[in-house]
Design a protein around this motif. Sequence first.
Motif, PDB file in Angstrom:
ATOM      1  N   GLN C  30     102.540 -52.982  40.118  1.00  0.00           N
ATOM      2  CA  GLN C  30     104.036 -53.465  40.162  1.00  0.00           C
ATOM      3  C   GLN C  30     104.737 -53.021  41.074  1.00  0.00           C
ATOM      4  O   GLN C  30     105.411 -53.522  41.957  1.00  0.00           O
ATOM      5  N   LEU C  31     104.504 -51.640  41.237  1.00  0.00           N
ATOM      6  CA  LEU C  31     105.120 -50.672  42.257  1.00  0.00           C
ATOM      7  C   LEU C  31     104.642 -51.075  43.517  1.00  0.00           C
ATOM      8  O   LEU C  31     105.501 -51.225  44.542  1.00  0.00           O
ATOM      9  N   ILE C  32     103.347 -51.287  43.740  1.00  0.00           N
ATOM     10  CA  ILE C  32     102.914 -51.936  45.004  1.00  0.00           C
ATOM     11  C   ILE C  32     103.477 -52.918  45.463  1.00  0.00           C
ATOM     12  O   ILE C  32     103.862 -53.271  46.643  1.00  0.00           O
ATOM     13  N   ALA C  33     103.230 -54.057  44.648  1.00  0.00           N
ATOM     14  CA  ALA C  33     103.712 -55.352  44.974  1.00  0.00           C
ATOM     15  C   ALA C  33     105.412 -55.369  45.011  1.00  0.00           C
ATOM     16  O   ALA C  33     105.920 -56.039  46.316  1.00  0.00           O
ATOM     17  N   LYS C  34     106.020 -54.613  44.584  1.00  0.00           N
ATOM     18  CA  LYS C  34     107.459 -54.443  44.947  1.00  0.00           C
ATOM     19  C   LYS C  34     107.751 -53.928  46.318  1.00  0.00           C
ATOM     20  O   LYS C  34     108.793 -54.319  46.868  1.00  0.00           O
ATOM     21  N   TYR C 259     106.164 -48.420  54.480  1.00  0.00           N
ATOM     22  CA  TYR C 259     106.217 -48.536  53.029  1.00  0.00           C
ATOM     23  C   TYR C 259     107.188 -47.475  52.350  1.00  0.00           C
ATOM     24  O   TYR C 259     107.891 -47.439  51.311  1.00  0.00           O
ATOM     25  N   LEU C 260     107.059 -46.259  53.031  1.00  0.00           N
ATOM     26  CA  LEU C 260     107.707 -45.089  52.450  1.00  0.00           C
ATOM     27  C   LEU C 260     109.250 -45.062  52.495  1.00  0.00           C
ATOM     28  O   LEU C 260     110.111 -44.543  51.916  1.00  0.00           O
ATOM     29  N   ALA C 261     109.562 -46.113  53.361  1.00  0.00           N
ATOM     30  CA  ALA C 261     110.892 -46.296  53.697  1.00  0.00           C
ATOM     31  C   ALA C 261     111.522 -46.777  52.451  1.00  0.00           C
ATOM     32  O   ALA C 261     113.005 -47.098  52.229  1.00  0.00           O
ATOM     33  N   VAL C 262     110.780 -47.580  51.477  1.00  0.00           N
ATOM     34  CA  VAL C 262     111.457 -48.399  50.302  1.00  0.00           C
ATOM     35  C   VAL C 262     110.698 -47.836  48.933  1.00  0.00           C
ATOM     36  O   VAL C 262     111.005 -48.465  47.976  1.00  0.00           O
ATOM     37  N   ALA C 263     109.591 -47.003  49.012  1.00  0.00           N
ATOM     38  CA  ALA C 263     109.016 -46.532  47.882  1.00  0.00           C
ATOM     39  C   ALA C 263     108.473 -45.124  47.984  1.00  0.00           C
ATOM     40  O   ALA C 263     108.633 -44.504  48.985  1.00  0.00           O
ATOM     41  N   ASP C 264     108.032 -44.809  46.597  1.00  0.00           N
ATOM     42  CA  ASP C 264     107.678 -43.290  46.429  1.00  0.00           C
ATOM     43  C   ASP C 264     106.350 -43.082  47.211  1.00  0.00           C
ATOM     44  O   ASP C 264     105.757 -44.230  47.506  1.00  0.00           O
TER      45      ASP C 264
END
Lengths: 334, 334, 334
Positions: C30-34, C259-264
């Motif tokens: 879910q984190l990936i999709a988000k 993606y690091l700009a929006v996720a862990d």
Amino acid sequence: MSTDASPDITGSTGAALNGTPLPADDPERQLIAKAVREVKETTPLAQSFTNFVTINLVANAQLAAGGTAAMSYLPDDIIDTAAIAKATYINVGTLLPFFKDALGNIARSLQAMHHPWVLDPVAAGIGRTRSAILWAFRSAPPTIVRGNASEIIALAGIWDLNVPSADSDTGAKAGTKTGTTRPAGVEAVDDVDSATNAAIVMARYLRNYAPNHRAAVAVSGATDLVTDGDTVYRLPGGSSMMTKITGAGCSLGGVTATYLAVADPLTAALAASALYNRASEQAAEGCTGPGSFQTRFLDALWNVTAEDIAASPITVSQVPVSQNSVSPDTAGTA
Amino acid sequence: MSTDASPDITGSTGAALNGTPLPADDPERQLIAKAVREVKETTPLAQSFTNFVTINLVANAQLAAGGTAAMSYLPDDIIDTAAIAKATYINVGTLLPFFKDALGNIARSLQAMHHPWVLDPVAAGIGRTRSAILWAFRSAPPTIVRGNASEIIALAGIWDLNVPSADSDTGAKAGTKTGTTRPAGVEAVDDVDSATNAAIVMARYLRNYAPNHRAAVAVSGATDLVTDGDTVYRLPGGSSMMTKITGAGCSLGGVTATYLAVADPLTAALAASALYNRASEQAAEGCTGPGSFQTRFLDALWNVTAEDIAASPITVSQVPVSQNSVSPDTAGTA
Amino acid sequence: MSTDASPDITGSTGAALNGTPLPADDPERQLIAKAVREVKETTPLAQSFTNFVTINLVANAQLAAGGTAAMSYLPDDIIDTAAIAKATYINVGTLLPFFKDALGNIARSLQAMHHPWVLDPVAAGIGRTRSAILWAFRSAPPTIVRGNASEIIALAGIWDLNVPSADSDTGAKAGTKTGTTRPAGVEAVDDVDSATNAAIVMARYLRNYAPNHRAAVAVSGATDLVTDGDTVYRLPGGSSMMTKITGAGCSLGGVTATYLAVADPLTAALAASALYNRASEQAAEGCTGPGSFQTRFLDALWNVTAEDIAASPITVSQVPVSQNSVSPDTAGTA
């Protein structure tokens, strides 16, 4: 470059700048068609000093429009080539330390040679090295500046031009004062109309130094704006896919230099903007993503005809008298 | 690279250099096929120091031909990589100030390592930095030089090679003397045949320094010319679309280095030229502009077979005796 | 990036790391999709300092994934832009002399700003300038390292991390000790599994310095490996055509920064790897060579859905206790 497939060119810019359609038989349209054809027939050389990201696309776009390209980063190269090229393009997108001196020296040499050139002030306002380079161009300025709205506003600030504020009595939705806009990397955070006054004042500043006292400023956006300081032209159209590939703006600057090699600054800026609008619309039809869009865009630059470019929708407005009273001669201190 | 889809290879070059068709069973054709196959089977690494405009295309062309690519700008990188790569490519298209010392140092190190390398003297004759770099290569020269006619003639002048003039008694339409040609940016203003004598003399100069005393010079144009100093090969064909994308010549130099990693210099230059002629013809069929042409060209580099390349039309002529009397050993002063 | 269309993920890595399928309802999916959706919706800016070969593809891949790109080579630019960008990407592929000081300074500034960044240690082990730069990152390390197996092993050596050898009692096919692998230009000569221990130890080293103590290491290959230091994820799939275009790995690093700009860091590395596997598979279908593959790949980056990415095959293994005893704090001397 236009970045919106369905731009709104009505009513949003204040009465003074709404503009009327440029007639089909306006002599400027003939000049545009002539420039496009002359490039295809004479393959003029326009050299570039441009960023490392999109240097390949700049060269390929110039070739696709019919011109010849040469890229360099050294003053001795540029000066040698300026003797055989008819125009030069300088883009400050990716800087190296030695550019700080090199670019100022190049600009002064081009000035001494009365050689026309196009500046793309990419990311104006970010980084003190870039600001120092852009400042150095103030006393040896280009013939054409092409940028997005944020860059035009920021450059007017760096050059300390006296731009009327938006709440002036001109009735226009005017450009913002120096320092009132924030830089946003290489993307515009201001809309094209907000840079109108900055563009007008800048064009007048440039022509003080330009060969034959003719210069132009082009602001790219959903509807492109081009001005020679007296008249404001607006060119709607294009495709939003242009914002999904890198180098749309940079290569537009390069193609503007290609047209400047055979035409006056206003005509060169109008022709390049109209070509990009038509070519990006052609490319967007049937593309399945940014990869196929870019391939189709280079094909379209090659295939769009001089007639199609010259027949592009363009609106025109005269600069109001109150704006004419703005004297670029009094801008800042040298 | 060939830049004319319908070249004329008959009658235009003087009786001495007209050439006869290379027989279908000539051993050189087997060497070409072997080189092409060996690259696809062993994916050899050829490293490059090349210009910023077309560096991506150089790497992609080397990969598409079957090789492996590594690009660098630092002597310590290049020397480390030369120990694991089998050939190196140096292209002087876009110079930075530090290249002036770096490139001479790299050439001397490659010489000490007996490492074969290909030079593309892009824009030879323009800029004193480039001329200084090209001069530095004179005492540590490449194994192969590949350029357009103007570049080959200009480099022969910079190296002060003793090239017979066109009005000599050889009967050939000969290369011009130092300084009699004008540089034109990165485009040739001379035709391939006018560089014949310069190419022959240069190949003989190079082999004095080359591993196994084997070297080659390749002149790209409507009909490509390749010589090892004794024999002149001409390769007609290709597509004029090659002049409408940037990097056709640069990437040909890179692929030449890829073949040099597995073959002798003459075979490497012939294989690369023949591959480019066949691939550009394939790419031109059905392309709708320079964007689709470039995509199709990379596909074609990947798909053209060793058999097709080796079966390419090639004419061959021996260098006349009077030209054999030209001694590169007496060329200029060191 | 995955470089083999039919990877073997069973049995080759030792019992301890075989892994079990990540459940369809695992929160990480879910984190990936988000993350994928958030990039498309918010077009976050991730800036890059990257090599000249593939800088265009890095920017275009970031745009195709939905982000915004800005490229620079000057500390003053990077620091200004770091204030408005949410992540940075640094790639040491093609070095210039001034990078030696510039990159260390940039890394220290990013550290002081607690700004997350991705390192691609291209060609780690080749050239003393590159080694000096990579050493300088040891005390101001990135949030994510992405490389091929040889690069990860070489970087662990340069950083003097204490990596358990393959013949340790962990039962794993472990990474090799410093100096036991040979560099091979920009291509991996080691398989992904051989870098497992180096990746685990490196991830633990990175998180000591990372914002929120979260970091990740991604090893690209036939089956990609991603670890946060506690858990090892393996992502099979992709296309071998990825090895036939230049920049597959570099642009994967750039998209990881997007993606690091929006996720862990773990989610960013997993999302980027899964996107590249799915997009390269889509691109390989119906391509006719590396030219059409690259065009189709950019289209596929644009078209692959968040759902497809999040549903990718992933196996997961916990790091054995004996490896947990490896303390990165004791690695080398500062």
